[in-house]
Design a protein around this motif. Structure first.
Motif, PDB file in Angstrom:
ATOM      1  N   GLN A   1     118.126  92.622  -7.179  1.00 29.71           N
ATOM      2  CA  GLN A   1     118.456  93.146  -8.509  1.00 29.71           C
ATOM      3  C   GLN A   1     118.457  92.015  -9.542  1.00 29.71           C
ATOM      4  O   GLN A   1     117.954  92.194 -10.659  1.00 29.71           O
ATOM      5  CB  GLN A   1     119.828  93.822  -8.497  1.00 29.71           C
ATOM      6  CG  GLN A   1     119.875  95.135  -7.756  1.00 29.71           C
ATOM      7  CD  GLN A   1     121.287  95.705  -7.720  1.00 29.71           C
ATOM      8  OE1 GLN A   1     122.078  95.507  -8.639  1.00 29.71           O
ATOM      9  NE2 GLN A   1     121.600  96.423  -6.650  1.00 29.71           N
ATOM     10  N   ILE A   2     119.020  90.879  -9.172  1.00 30.51           N
ATOM     11  CA  ILE A   2     119.031  89.723 -10.080  1.00 30.51           C
ATOM     12  C   ILE A   2     117.610  89.256 -10.355  1.00 30.51           C
ATOM     13  O   ILE A   2     117.238  88.995 -11.505  1.00 30.51           O
ATOM     14  CB  ILE A   2     119.903  88.587  -9.496  1.00 30.51           C
ATOM     15  CG1 ILE A   2     121.379  88.999  -9.541  1.00 30.51           C
ATOM     16  CG2 ILE A   2     119.666  87.276 -10.235  1.00 30.51           C
ATOM     17  CD1 ILE A   2     122.309  88.093  -8.744  1.00 30.51           C
TER      18      ILE A   2
ATOM     19  N   LEU B   1     111.873  87.436 -12.417  1.00 31.28           N
ATOM     20  CA  LEU B   1     111.363  86.313 -11.623  1.00 31.28           C
ATOM     21  C   LEU B   1     110.480  86.842 -10.503  1.00 31.28           C
ATOM     22  O   LEU B   1     110.720  87.932  -9.978  1.00 31.28           O
ATOM     23  CB  LEU B   1     112.532  85.520 -11.025  1.00 31.28           C
ATOM     24  CG  LEU B   1     113.437  84.825 -12.043  1.00 31.28           C
ATOM     25  CD1 LEU B   1     114.724  84.356 -11.375  1.00 31.28           C
ATOM     26  CD2 LEU B   1     112.701  83.660 -12.687  1.00 31.28           C
ATOM     27  N   ARG B   2     109.470  86.075 -10.131  1.00 32.07           N
ATOM     28  CA  ARG B   2     108.613  86.459  -9.013  1.00 32.07           C
ATOM     29  C   ARG B   2     109.333  86.299  -7.690  1.00 32.07           C
ATOM     30  O   ARG B   2     109.133  87.065  -6.765  1.00 32.07           O
ATOM     31  CB  ARG B   2     107.335  85.636  -9.009  1.00 32.07           C
ATOM     32  CG  ARG B   2     106.336  86.131 -10.015  1.00 32.07           C
ATOM     33  CD  ARG B   2     104.970  85.510  -9.806  1.00 32.07           C
ATOM     34  NE  ARG B   2     104.427  85.281 -11.119  1.00 32.07           N
ATOM     35  CZ  ARG B   2     104.124  84.095 -11.607  1.00 32.07           C
ATOM     36  NH1 ARG B   2     104.246  83.023 -10.881  1.00 32.07           N
ATOM     37  NH2 ARG B   2     103.663  83.985 -12.822  1.00 32.07           N
TER      38      ARG B   2
ATOM     39  N   ARG C   1     114.022  78.425  -4.169  1.00 40.32           N
ATOM     40  CA  ARG C   1     114.489  77.205  -4.853  1.00 40.32           C
ATOM     41  C   ARG C   1     115.714  77.459  -5.736  1.00 40.32           C
ATOM     42  O   ARG C   1     116.236  76.542  -6.351  1.00 40.32           O
ATOM     43  CB  ARG C   1     113.383  76.528  -5.666  1.00 40.32           C
ATOM     44  CG  ARG C   1     112.097  76.289  -4.912  1.00 40.32           C
ATOM     45  CD  ARG C   1     112.135  75.193  -3.882  1.00 40.32           C
ATOM     46  NE  ARG C   1     112.524  73.924  -4.463  1.00 40.32           N
ATOM     47  CZ  ARG C   1     113.275  73.017  -3.853  1.00 40.32           C
ATOM     48  NH1 ARG C   1     113.694  73.228  -2.651  1.00 40.32           N
ATOM     49  NH2 ARG C   1     113.592  71.882  -4.437  1.00 40.32           N
ATOM     50  N   SER C   2     116.185  78.714  -5.836  1.00 41.90           N
ATOM     51  CA  SER C   2     117.447  78.988  -6.524  1.00 41.90           C
ATOM     52  C   SER C   2     118.590  78.554  -5.610  1.00 41.90           C
ATOM     53  O   SER C   2     118.387  78.276  -4.435  1.00 41.90           O
ATOM     54  CB  SER C   2     117.593  80.490  -6.805  1.00 41.90           C
ATOM     55  OG  SER C   2     116.562  80.953  -7.637  1.00 41.90           O
ATOM     56  N   TRP C   3     119.787  78.516  -6.147  1.00 40.85           N
ATOM     57  CA  TRP C   3     120.991  78.175  -5.384  1.00 40.85           C
ATOM     58  C   TRP C   3     121.843  79.424  -5.217  1.00 40.85           C
ATOM     59  O   TRP C   3     122.051  80.172  -6.175  1.00 40.85           O
ATOM     60  CB  TRP C   3     121.809  77.125  -6.125  1.00 40.85           C
ATOM     61  CG  TRP C   3     121.117  75.814  -6.266  1.00 40.85           C
ATOM     62  CD1 TRP C   3     120.370  75.376  -7.329  1.00 40.85           C
ATOM     63  CD2 TRP C   3     121.089  74.744  -5.319  1.00 40.85           C
ATOM     64  NE1 TRP C   3     119.899  74.113  -7.094  1.00 40.85           N
ATOM     65  CE2 TRP C   3     120.323  73.696  -5.869  1.00 40.85           C
ATOM     66  CE3 TRP C   3     121.655  74.569  -4.053  1.00 40.85           C
ATOM     67  CZ2 TRP C   3     120.105  72.503  -5.209  1.00 40.85           C
ATOM     68  CZ3 TRP C   3     121.438  73.370  -3.385  1.00 40.85           C
ATOM     69  CH2 TRP C   3     120.670  72.352  -3.962  1.00 40.85           C
TER      70      TRP C   3
ATOM     71  N   MET D   1     111.997  82.957 -20.876  1.00 41.24           N
ATOM     72  CA  MET D   1     111.587  83.113 -19.482  1.00 41.24           C
ATOM     73  C   MET D   1     112.507  82.275 -18.588  1.00 41.24           C
ATOM     74  O   MET D   1     112.809  81.131 -18.892  1.00 41.24           O
ATOM     75  CB  MET D   1     110.130  82.666 -19.336  1.00 41.24           C
ATOM     76  CG  MET D   1     109.564  82.859 -17.963  1.00 41.24           C
ATOM     77  SD  MET D   1     109.420  84.625 -17.606  1.00 41.24           S
ATOM     78  CE  MET D   1     108.724  84.565 -16.003  1.00 41.24           C
ATOM     79  N   TYR D   2     112.946  82.871 -17.522  1.00 44.61           N
ATOM     80  CA  TYR D   2     113.832  82.184 -16.579  1.00 44.61           C
ATOM     81  C   TYR D   2     113.012  81.446 -15.531  1.00 44.61           C
ATOM     82  O   TYR D   2     111.893  81.813 -15.215  1.00 44.61           O
ATOM     83  CB  TYR D   2     114.762  83.191 -15.911  1.00 44.61           C
ATOM     84  CG  TYR D   2     115.720  83.840 -16.875  1.00 44.61           C
ATOM     85  CD1 TYR D   2     116.835  83.155 -17.345  1.00 44.61           C
ATOM     86  CD2 TYR D   2     115.503  85.138 -17.326  1.00 44.61           C
ATOM     87  CE1 TYR D   2     117.719  83.747 -18.231  1.00 44.61           C
ATOM     88  CE2 TYR D   2     116.371  85.737 -18.215  1.00 44.61           C
ATOM     89  CZ  TYR D   2     117.477  85.045 -18.660  1.00 44.61           C
ATOM     90  OH  TYR D   2     118.347  85.632 -19.534  1.00 44.61           O
TER      91      TYR D   2
END
Length: 183
Positions: free
Chosen positions: A113-114, A120-121, A125-127, A1-2
Motif C-alpha cells: 500500500q505504501i 514507487l516501482r 533499498r528502503s529501510w 517523485m519519491y
C-alpha cells in the motif's frame, strides 16, 4: 517523485510510541517515546521520506474504532509537523490475526500500500524499522533493509535471536536516525 532508497518505513507501536499488551485504544494512551517525533522530523529535514505501516487489530477486536485511530494519527501528524517534519503515508491493518488478510504483518500488504501510495516501482533499498520479527519479515519480503529497535517488544525479539541475521539493531528510533544521518 519519491525515491525508494530515501524511504524509511516505521512500525508505530513500540517504535514511535509506547506499546501495551492491552492495546493503545485512545489518544490518551498514545504516548510517543522521547526523541521519536524529533527523529521523524530530522529524517524529513534531511530529505528522507517517512511512512508508517502498523497492525491495528484492536479495531477488529472491538477495543477501539477507526475514529479513535484517526485521532491518534492526526496527533502524530500534528506533532511531527510542529517539529518540522512530515509523514508521507500511514498504512494500517484493521484486521485480526485470523482474518486471513494480506495486509497484516508479516505479510507485505501494508508495504505494498505504501509503495502504491508513493508511486514507487519497488521498495528495494528502503529501510523497515520495527520492534518485532513480523515487522522485519514484511520489510524483507519487499526488499527493505531491516532495523530492529529495542523499544517496545524489541528487546524480547532480540533475545530470541531468530530471523535477525539481516537486521541491524539500535536502542531506539532516535539512535537509528543518528546513525542513518551520518552514513
Amino acid at each position: 517523485m519519491y525515491d525508494a532508497s530515501k524511504l524509511v518505513i516505521l512500525d508505530r507501536d513500540g517504535v514511535i510510541n509506547h506499546d501495551s499488551d492491552d492495546y493503545i485504544k485512545s489518544l490518551d494512551e498514545w504516548i510517543p517515546y522521547p526523541g521519536s517525533i524529533e527523529a521523524i522530523a530530522r529524517l524529513s529535514q534531511a530529505g528522507w521520506t517517512v511512512a508508517i505501516a502498523t497492525n491495528q487489530s484492536g479495531i477488529a477486536r472491538g477495543y477501539y474504532d477507526e475514529a479513535a485511530l484517526e485521532s491518534m494519527h492526526d496527533e502524530l501528524h500534528r506533532l511531527v509537523a510542529i517539529a518540522g517534519g512530515r509523514i508521507a503515508h500511514i498504512a494500517y491493518c484493521p484486521h485480526g490475526p485470523d482474518d486471513g488478510c494480506d495486509c497484516r504483518k508479516p505479510r507485505p500488504g501494508l508495504l505494498e500500500q505504501i509503495r502504491e501510495a508513493l508511486e514507487l516501482r519497488s521498495l528495494a533499498r528502503s529501510w523497515m524499522v520495527g520492534d518485532s520479527l513480523r515487522d522485519l519479515q514484511a520489510g524483507q519480503a519487499m526488499g527493505c533493509r531491516s532495523i530492529l529497535v529495542r523499544t517496545g517488544k524489541g528487546e524480547r525479539t532480540e533475545a530470541k535471536g531468530i530471523g535477525l541475521e539481516q537486521a541491524m539493531v539500535f536502542n531506539d528510533l532516535a539512535a537509528f536516525t543518528d546513525w542513518l544521518l551520518t552514513e
